[in-house]
Every structure is written in structure tokens, then in C-alpha cells.
Scaffold this motif. Sequence first.
Motif, PDB file in Angstrom:
ATOM      1  N   SER A   6       0.831  -1.202   0.000  1.00  2.00           N
ATOM      2  CA  SER A   6       0.000   0.000   0.000  1.00  2.00           C
ATOM      3  C   SER A   6       0.866   1.253   0.000  1.00  2.00           C
ATOM      4  O   SER A   6       1.992   1.246   0.488  1.00  2.00           O
ATOM      5  N   LEU A   7       0.302   2.309  -0.537  1.00  2.00           N
ATOM      6  CA  LEU A   7       0.896   3.631  -0.415  1.00  2.00           C
ATOM      7  C   LEU A   7       0.121   4.345   0.687  1.00  2.00           C
ATOM      8  O   LEU A   7      -1.112   4.449   0.608  1.00  2.00           O
ATOM      9  N   VAL A   8       0.818   4.785   1.721  1.00  2.00           N
ATOM     10  CA  VAL A   8       0.190   5.510   2.822  1.00  2.00           C
ATOM     11  C   VAL A   8       0.911   6.835   2.969  1.00  2.00           C
ATOM     12  O   VAL A   8       2.144   6.869   3.088  1.00  2.00           O
ATOM     13  N   ILE A   9       0.141   7.917   2.948  1.00  2.00           N
ATOM     14  CA  ILE A   9       0.694   9.256   3.144  1.00  2.00           C
ATOM     15  C   ILE A   9      -0.012   9.865   4.332  1.00  2.00           C
ATOM     16  O   ILE A   9      -1.219  10.124   4.287  1.00  2.00           O
ATOM     17  N   ASP A  10       0.727  10.063   5.420  1.00  2.00           N
ATOM     18  CA  ASP A  10       0.206  10.697   6.636  1.00  2.00           C
ATOM     19  C   ASP A  10       0.877  12.048   6.799  1.00  2.00           C
ATOM     20  O   ASP A  10       2.113  12.125   6.782  1.00  2.00           O
ATOM     21  N   GLU A  11       0.087  13.072   6.940  1.00  2.00           N
ATOM     22  CA  GLU A  11       0.596  14.418   7.191  1.00  2.00           C
ATOM     23  C   GLU A  11      -0.171  14.975   8.381  1.00  2.00           C
ATOM     24  O   GLU A  11      -1.410  14.950   8.387  1.00  2.00           O
ATOM     25  N   THR A  12       0.526  15.462   9.383  1.00  2.00           N
ATOM     26  CA  THR A  12      -0.110  16.042  10.557  1.00  2.00           C
ATOM     27  C   THR A  12       0.617  17.324  10.914  1.00  2.00           C
ATOM     28  O   THR A  12       1.854  17.342  10.937  1.00  2.00           O
ATOM     29  N   ILE A  13      -0.167  18.386  11.177  1.00  2.00           N
ATOM     30  CA  ILE A  13       0.431  19.630  11.649  1.00  2.00           C
ATOM     31  C   ILE A  13      -0.411  20.199  12.787  1.00  2.00           C
ATOM     32  O   ILE A  13      -1.617  19.956  12.856  1.00  2.00           O
ATOM     33  N   GLU A  14       0.252  20.930  13.662  1.00  2.00           N
ATOM     34  CA  GLU A  14      -0.457  21.697  14.677  1.00  2.00           C
ATOM     35  C   GLU A  14      -0.565  23.124  14.169  1.00  2.00           C
ATOM     36  O   GLU A  14       0.385  23.655  13.589  1.00  2.00           O
ATOM     37  N   ILE A  15      -1.740  23.712  14.363  1.00  2.00           N
ATOM     38  CA  ILE A  15      -2.042  25.025  13.804  1.00  2.00           C
ATOM     39  C   ILE A  15      -2.489  25.962  14.914  1.00  2.00           C
ATOM     40  O   ILE A  15      -3.341  25.593  15.731  1.00  2.00           O
ATOM     41  N   ASP A  16      -1.927  27.154  14.928  1.00  2.00           N
ATOM     42  CA  ASP A  16      -2.318  28.171  15.906  1.00  2.00           C
ATOM     43  C   ASP A  16      -3.583  28.882  15.438  1.00  2.00           C
ATOM     44  O   ASP A  16      -3.573  30.067  15.095  1.00  2.00           O
ATOM     45  N   ALA A  17      -4.659  28.124  15.410  1.00  2.00           N
ATOM     46  CA  ALA A  17      -5.976  28.638  15.029  1.00  2.00           C
ATOM     47  C   ALA A  17      -7.021  27.713  15.657  1.00  2.00           C
ATOM     48  O   ALA A  17      -6.751  26.531  15.892  1.00  2.00           O
ATOM     49  N   PRO A  18      -8.202  28.243  15.921  1.00  2.00           N
ATOM     50  CA  PRO A  18      -9.262  27.385  16.477  1.00  2.00           C
ATOM     51  C   PRO A  18      -9.636  26.258  15.505  1.00  2.00           C
ATOM     52  O   PRO A  18      -9.562  26.425  14.279  1.00  2.00           O
ATOM     53  N   ALA A  19     -10.048  25.142  16.034  1.00  2.00           N
ATOM     54  CA  ALA A  19     -10.461  24.004  15.206  1.00  2.00           C
ATOM     55  C   ALA A  19     -11.565  24.412  14.232  1.00  2.00           C
ATOM     56  O   ALA A  19     -11.566  23.973  13.083  1.00  2.00           O
ATOM     57  N   ALA A  20     -12.481  25.265  14.675  1.00  2.00           N
ATOM     58  CA  ALA A  20     -13.576  25.701  13.797  1.00  2.00           C
ATOM     59  C   ALA A  20     -13.048  26.445  12.576  1.00  2.00           C
ATOM     60  O   ALA A  20     -13.610  26.323  11.475  1.00  2.00           O
ATOM     61  N   LYS A  21     -11.986  27.210  12.727  1.00  2.00           N
ATOM     62  CA  LYS A  21     -11.402  27.937  11.595  1.00  2.00           C
ATOM     63  C   LYS A  21     -10.778  26.960  10.600  1.00  2.00           C
ATOM     64  O   LYS A  21     -10.932  27.106   9.390  1.00  2.00           O
ATOM     65  N   VAL A  22     -10.057  25.974  11.095  1.00  2.00           N
ATOM     66  CA  VAL A  22      -9.439  24.980  10.212  1.00  2.00           C
ATOM     67  C   VAL A  22     -10.528  24.196   9.484  1.00  2.00           C
ATOM     68  O   VAL A  22     -10.432  23.950   8.278  1.00  2.00           O
ATOM     69  N   TRP A  23     -11.596  23.847  10.192  1.00  2.00           N
ATOM     70  CA  TRP A  23     -12.714  23.148   9.561  1.00  2.00           C
ATOM     71  C   TRP A  23     -13.310  24.004   8.443  1.00  2.00           C
ATOM     72  O   TRP A  23     -13.626  23.496   7.368  1.00  2.00           O
TER      73      TRP A  23
END
Length: 143
Positions: free
Chosen positions: A2-19
Motif C-alpha cells: 500500500s501507499l500511505v501518506i500521513d501528514e499532521t500539523i499543529e495550527i495556531d488557530a481554532p479548530a472551527a477555523k481549520v474546519w
Amino acid sequence: MSLVIDETIEIDAPAAKVWEVLTDFERYGEWNTFCYEASSTLEPGSAIDMRVQLGSNRRPQQEWIRTHTPGVEFSYAMKPLPLGALHSLRSHTVVPLGPDRCRYESRFTLAGWLSPVVTVALGKHLRAGFTAMTAGVGRRAVA
């Protein structure tokens, strides 16, 4: 394989804004260099229509919404090819870490007996695209 690409970042913004950034498909072209057009109702079973940039090629892509938890996650998959040849799953998840900070988790899995061929042909472009999109989500959310 399988090809698996995982990307995770922490963002200095409220979860609602990222959504909001993730689900404002009409504005993808303003910040998303990988998936520069998208539209969907996010209703499970409905289509998500996209235009993606893979290297120097732009192409349409249609997949199908699998899950949607408003404000938290959505996922979609390609129509599987017969005999288990190829199938995919793409997910976007937003995890609150406080009132003004969150984590964005992006995951893509491509599997089936044809996946090694697709990985050789497009793997480098898919990795670059998902990495760019993840960074773009972060930039757009804090802008």
C-alpha cells in the motif's frame, strides 16, 4: 503493498477555523495548489468532484464521501477497481488542542494489487501534493 501518506500539523488557530478552510471548497483555488477545485455536499454516499494537479498534469477526479462528522472529520474513496485491483481512502480530521490551537491530520491510503504501479507512476506527485495541501491548510487558517 500500500501507499500511505500521513501528514499532521499543529495550527495556531481554532479548530472551527481549520474546519472552515477544509470545507470551503469554493476557495480551494486561493490556497490549495494540489486540489485547486472541489465541490461536495459532504453527505455520505454523495460525490466529491475535484480537479487536482499531479506534477505538470491537471486532471478531474471524482470520489465518494464515506464519512462526515461536522466540525471533526470527513473521508472519501475512489470507486474500487474490480478484483481488488485498486482502492483508496482519503481522510481529513481536525482535533482541538485548546481554544486557539488544533491539529490537522491528513491521511491517504492507496491499496490493491495495482497500487505498486500507481505508486511508481504518481507516488512522488501524490506525496508532494498532500504535503503542500497540509501546509496550505495551516497557512490559510492563520492568515
